[in-house]
Scaffold this motif. Structure first.
Motif, PDB file in Angstrom:
ATOM      1  N   GLN B 196      29.542  56.262   2.998  1.00 32.06           N
ATOM      2  CA  GLN B 196      30.128  57.573   2.687  1.00 32.06           C
ATOM      3  C   GLN B 196      31.428  57.798   3.441  1.00 32.06           C
ATOM      4  O   GLN B 196      32.336  58.454   2.948  1.00 32.06           O
ATOM      5  CB  GLN B 196      29.129  58.689   3.008  1.00 32.06           C
ATOM      6  N   LYS B 199      34.161  55.705   1.642  1.00 26.74           N
ATOM      7  CA  LYS B 199      34.615  56.320   0.394  1.00 26.74           C
ATOM      8  C   LYS B 199      35.321  57.648   0.634  1.00 26.74           C
ATOM      9  O   LYS B 199      35.709  58.314  -0.327  1.00 26.74           O
ATOM     10  CB  LYS B 199      33.416  56.538  -0.533  1.00 26.74           C
ATOM     11  N   ILE B 201      34.024  60.368   1.642  1.00 30.68           N
ATOM     12  CA  ILE B 201      33.192  61.525   1.315  1.00 30.68           C
ATOM     13  C   ILE B 201      32.962  62.398   2.548  1.00 30.68           C
ATOM     14  O   ILE B 201      33.055  63.620   2.488  1.00 30.68           O
ATOM     15  CB  ILE B 201      31.845  61.054   0.727  1.00 30.68           C
ATOM     16  N   LYS B 203      34.871  62.781   5.056  1.00 26.40           N
ATOM     17  CA  LYS B 203      36.099  63.511   5.350  1.00 26.40           C
ATOM     18  C   LYS B 203      36.257  64.696   4.403  1.00 26.40           C
ATOM     19  O   LYS B 203      36.550  65.807   4.826  1.00 26.40           O
ATOM     20  CB  LYS B 203      37.299  62.572   5.214  1.00 26.40           C
ATOM     21  N   ARG B 204      36.050  64.419   3.121  1.00 26.89           N
ATOM     22  CA  ARG B 204      36.269  65.461   2.111  1.00 26.89           C
ATOM     23  C   ARG B 204      35.320  66.645   2.299  1.00 26.89           C
ATOM     24  O   ARG B 204      35.679  67.777   2.021  1.00 26.89           O
ATOM     25  CB  ARG B 204      36.081  64.876   0.714  1.00 26.89           C
ATOM     26  N   ILE B 205      34.098  66.344   2.721  1.00 25.35           N
ATOM     27  CA  ILE B 205      33.143  67.422   2.959  1.00 25.35           C
ATOM     28  C   ILE B 205      33.726  68.387   4.005  1.00 25.35           C
ATOM     29  O   ILE B 205      33.477  69.582   3.983  1.00 25.35           O
ATOM     30  CB  ILE B 205      31.785  66.843   3.426  1.00 25.35           C
ATOM     31  N   GLY B 206      34.557  67.824   4.902  1.00 31.98           N
ATOM     32  CA  GLY B 206      35.193  68.653   5.928  1.00 31.98           C
ATOM     33  C   GLY B 206      36.137  69.699   5.358  1.00 31.98           C
ATOM     34  O   GLY B 206      36.519  70.638   6.047  1.00 31.98           O
ATOM     35  N   ALA B 207      36.525  69.563   4.086  1.00 32.46           N
ATOM     36  CA  ALA B 207      37.408  70.557   3.467  1.00 32.46           C
ATOM     37  C   ALA B 207      36.604  71.689   2.829  1.00 32.46           C
ATOM     38  O   ALA B 207      37.176  72.602   2.269  1.00 32.46           O
ATOM     39  CB  ALA B 207      38.295  69.888   2.423  1.00 32.46           C
ATOM     40  N   ARG B 212      29.836  69.433   8.916  1.00 30.94           N
ATOM     41  CA  ARG B 212      29.449  68.053   8.641  1.00 30.94           C
ATOM     42  C   ARG B 212      28.158  67.690   9.361  1.00 30.94           C
ATOM     43  O   ARG B 212      27.449  66.800   8.938  1.00 30.94           O
ATOM     44  CB  ARG B 212      30.586  67.106   9.028  1.00 30.94           C
ATOM     45  N   LEU B 215      25.292  67.970   7.125  1.00 33.78           N
ATOM     46  CA  LEU B 215      25.155  66.795   6.266  1.00 33.78           C
ATOM     47  C   LEU B 215      24.330  65.729   6.995  1.00 33.78           C
ATOM     48  O   LEU B 215      23.395  65.148   6.452  1.00 33.78           O
ATOM     49  CB  LEU B 215      26.540  66.255   5.927  1.00 33.78           C
ATOM     50  N   GLU B 363      36.182  59.596   9.516  1.00 35.60           N
ATOM     51  CA  GLU B 363      37.029  58.916   8.531  1.00 35.60           C
ATOM     52  C   GLU B 363      37.504  57.584   9.068  1.00 35.60           C
ATOM     53  O   GLU B 363      37.416  57.333  10.246  1.00 35.60           O
ATOM     54  CB  GLU B 363      38.222  59.767   8.167  1.00 35.60           C
TER      55      GLU B 363
END
Lengths: 309, 363
Positions: B196, B199, B201, B203-207, B212, B215, B363
């Motif tokens: 994850q 890919k 993912i 990092k993006r969840i951080g937006a 996190r 998660l 990341e």
């Protein structure tokens, strides 16, 4: 500079270095409410770094960055509630269905749009019960945009939304993005497709090596550099460049992607002169055509190389 | 809290819809229980071990020995010369050979120390069989010694002891396999995390406003749940199919299941902190789990390892989880006291978690 005067994004002298690499080196711009703003540039230009600073994923080294009137460094959490970020990959839970994923992502936000409404908005009604791993590339991108809209955001970030899609899927995604603007949302997107920027964006910033080289509405960007249209053709052997530059109406001659391109203020004059010159040298020009200058020409003119390099 | 639950439910759905993941986390350990249960246990009394019996002495004393060994219920004796029996053992027709050498009777009457010797041949690769044969020989030897030294009654050989020894083989394996399953559950957690991150993912969840850690927390919750399911299934199968009796402290066992799962999850997170690609993660996870699987006394008793491998085994946390589960579930013989098991696992948990929080990258 902005349409309504109210800036949703305000960036001043943003810098972000990684060691010796100046990923973003003094970038300033504003995006007005309701605008579709595009960052255009090759890979490594600094587009993604810029957008990630705006999303609150990376702290800037220097400069001020305001999103929705708030400083991204000081107030990341309220900003995150009000922006939409497209996940480049929806494979976080590949075995959840479209409906389940939208429900789950909605639960991350205080304010949320009903899942049914989102599914309709991105036209995934028939695949609502499909697992995300079984969607086509275009459908996955639609889902990732729906995921970016779960909190009814004022500002949506799309990082290369159509990369890797076939032309048809790309077109339908463009319609979707135009629809966002119609709903009054501000959209900031990055792309390395010229047509995409020209089709979707009110304004475009052309980025290279961490700098914004030029910024403005697409027709303005082209008009600023190219008053002329272009005549293009292939020939074997190539016609002598100094001869071409002296033809009637021609302001500049160049070879782009193996094609000879003549920028001209007087197209009939140029074509006539070209044909008689070719005839004199017993060379037959083929694939001859005429076009307006494009963003591609602007980019080439700014950087001396084609965008797809 | 609600989002944490939502994420955990999403994790559970993802797992139950993923046949490969289901296989590795749940069916693989269960398969081991059945496999080893059938090999070593069966239904207790039915299993008999064929043993070659070679009488080179042909004396009254050796006949007594023959009598003594044939009365051991679990052994089926087959008589022959040493050569015949060795050939039979190499063919797998008998599992071991007991030899009463020439002069056994004379040695016995001399009453000198070590004058009368019972030889036996065992195959070190068949540890469970060996245990039983060695046990039988030892008991016969003890009985004979007592008879001679004390002049008292012949101490009879108790087949019950042997039978319970045999159940002991499965009883030994069931908590050990559970420990192995918990180890794999935790260490393998490194792979999806690295995947994850690779890919983008994580990092993006951080937006999104989602923290996190929720998660990660939902992943921990999922794996602890699977740990409990594994424990119930593995122990249940041991009890129902192989007559394993859980005689220990259920609460303590449950606590060790959770502590062990936690410690190995922390190891998984620590690995994920240093690994960059999914390929790396899959490889390194195998390098970590394979030696543990074989050097921590899961499939055979820890004492059977040669000395230097025991030293290696003692450095591995799985040794102590397996030890603790055997002690708390089936009153297994301890390698170290329970408090030591607890302390070692707790230290692994805390240290690996500390390293993870320090070095983990999103990341």
């Amino acid at each position: 500079m902005t349409q309504s005067g109210e800036a949703v994004i305000r960036v001043a002298d943003l810098k972000k270095y990684y060691g010796d690499v100046k990923a973003v080196d003094g970038v300033s711009f504003e995006v007005g409410r309701g605008e579709v703003f595009g960052m255009l540039g090759p890979n490594g230009a600094g587009k993604t770094t810029t957008i990630e600073v705006l999303e609150g994923l990376r702290p800037p080294d220097s400069g001020t960055v305001e999103v929705l009137g708030l400083d991204v460094c000081k107030h990341p959490q309220p900003i995150k509630e009000r922006i939409g970020v497209q996940l480049q990959s929806v494979s976080l839970y590949p075995r959840l269905t479209v409906t389940e994923l939208l429900d789950l992502f909605g639960s991350f936000f205080k304010h949320r749009v009903p899942t049914k409404q989102l599914i309709d908005a991105v036209d995934l009604g028939e695949r609502a019960k499909a697992r995300s791993m079984n969607l086509s590339g275009g459908q996955q991108q639609r889902l990732s945009i729906a995921l970016a809209l779960v909190n009814d955001p004022e500002l949506v970030f799309l990082d290369e939304p159509t990369t890797g899609l076939d032309p048809q899927a790309r077109r339908s995604l463009w319609d979707l993005i135009k629809g966002l603007q119609a709903k009054g949302k501000t959209v900031m997107l990055t792309t390395h497709y010229m047509e995409e920027a020209a089709e979707l964006c009110d304004r475009v910033a052309i980025m290279d090596h961490g700098h914004i080289l030029e910024m403005g509405a697409v027709p303005d960007l082209i008009g600023r550099r190219f008053k002329e249209r272009a005549v293009f053709f292939d020939s074997n052997p190539k016609l002598p460049a100094d001869g071409l530059a002296k033809l009637g109406g021609v302001t500049r001659a160049a070879v782009e992607d193996g094609q000879t391109v003549l920028y001209s203020k007087d197209i009939p004059d140029t074509i006539g002169a070209l044909l008689s010159m070719a005839d004199g040298l017993s060379v037959e020009p083929h694939n001859l055509g005429i076009r307006q200058a494009t963003l591609e020409d602007v980019f080439l003119d700014l950087t001396g190389r084609a965008l797809r390099d | 809290m609600k989002t944490l639950l939502g994420l955990t439910v999403a994790n559970i759905k993802s797992l139950t819809r993923d046949r490969a993941a289901l296989f590795w986390t749940i069916f693989f350990p269960i398969m081991f229980v059945f496999l080893f249960g059938w090999i070593f246990g069966g239904s207790g009394g039915d299993t008999r071990i064929s043993v070659g019996f070679v009488d080179q002495d042909a004396s009254g004393a050796s006949a007594g020995m023959r009598q003594a060994f044939s009365s051991v219920q679990i052994l089926t004796l087959q008589y022959g010369t040493l050569e015949q029996e060795q050939a039979a053992m190499q063919h797998g027709d008998v599992s071991a050979i007991i030899v009463i050498p020439k002069d056994f009777g004379a040695g016995l009457t001399s009453k000198q120390a070590h004058a009368a010797v019972i030889q036996y041949y065992i195959d070190p690769s068949k540890t469970q069989v060996d245990q039983i044969v060695v046990g039988a020989v030892t008991q016969v030897q003890n009985g004979a010694n007592l008879t001679i030294a004390g002049g008292s009654e012949v101490v009879s050989i108790s087949p019950q002891t042997l039978t319970s020894n045999n159940i002991g083989a499965v009883a030994y394996l069931v908590p050990s396999i559970l420990a192995m399953a918990l180890m794999q559950l935790g260490v393998f957690a490194a792979i999806p995390l690295v995947q994850q991150r690779e890919k983008g993912i994580l990092k993006r969840i951080g937006a999104t406003p989602l923290s996190r850690w929720k998660l990660v927390g939902s992943n921990v919750l999922l794996r602890l749940l699977v740990a409990i399911v594994d424990a119930v299934l593995i122990i249940g199968i041991g009890m129902v199919f192989f007559g394993v009796q859980v005689v220990g402290n259920v609460l303590a066992a449950g606590a060790f299941v959770l502590l062990g799962a936690g410690a190995f999850l922390a190891i998984g997170f620590m690995l994920a902190s240093f690994l960059k690609t999914e390929e790396q993660a899959t490889g390194v996870v195998q390098v970590v789990q394979m030696p543990m699987m074989f050097l921590s006394g899961i499939f055979f008793q820890f004492d059977f390892l040669p000395g230097f491998l025991q030293t290696v085994g003692r450095a591995m946390p799985l040794t102590y989880l397996a030890d603790a589960l055997r002690q708390t579930m089936v009153n297994g013989t301890q390698i170290v006291p329970l408090t030591t098991d607890f302390a070692i696992l707790a230290v692994w948990l805390v240290v690996c978690l500390g390293i993870s929080t320090r070095f983990f990258r999103w990341e």
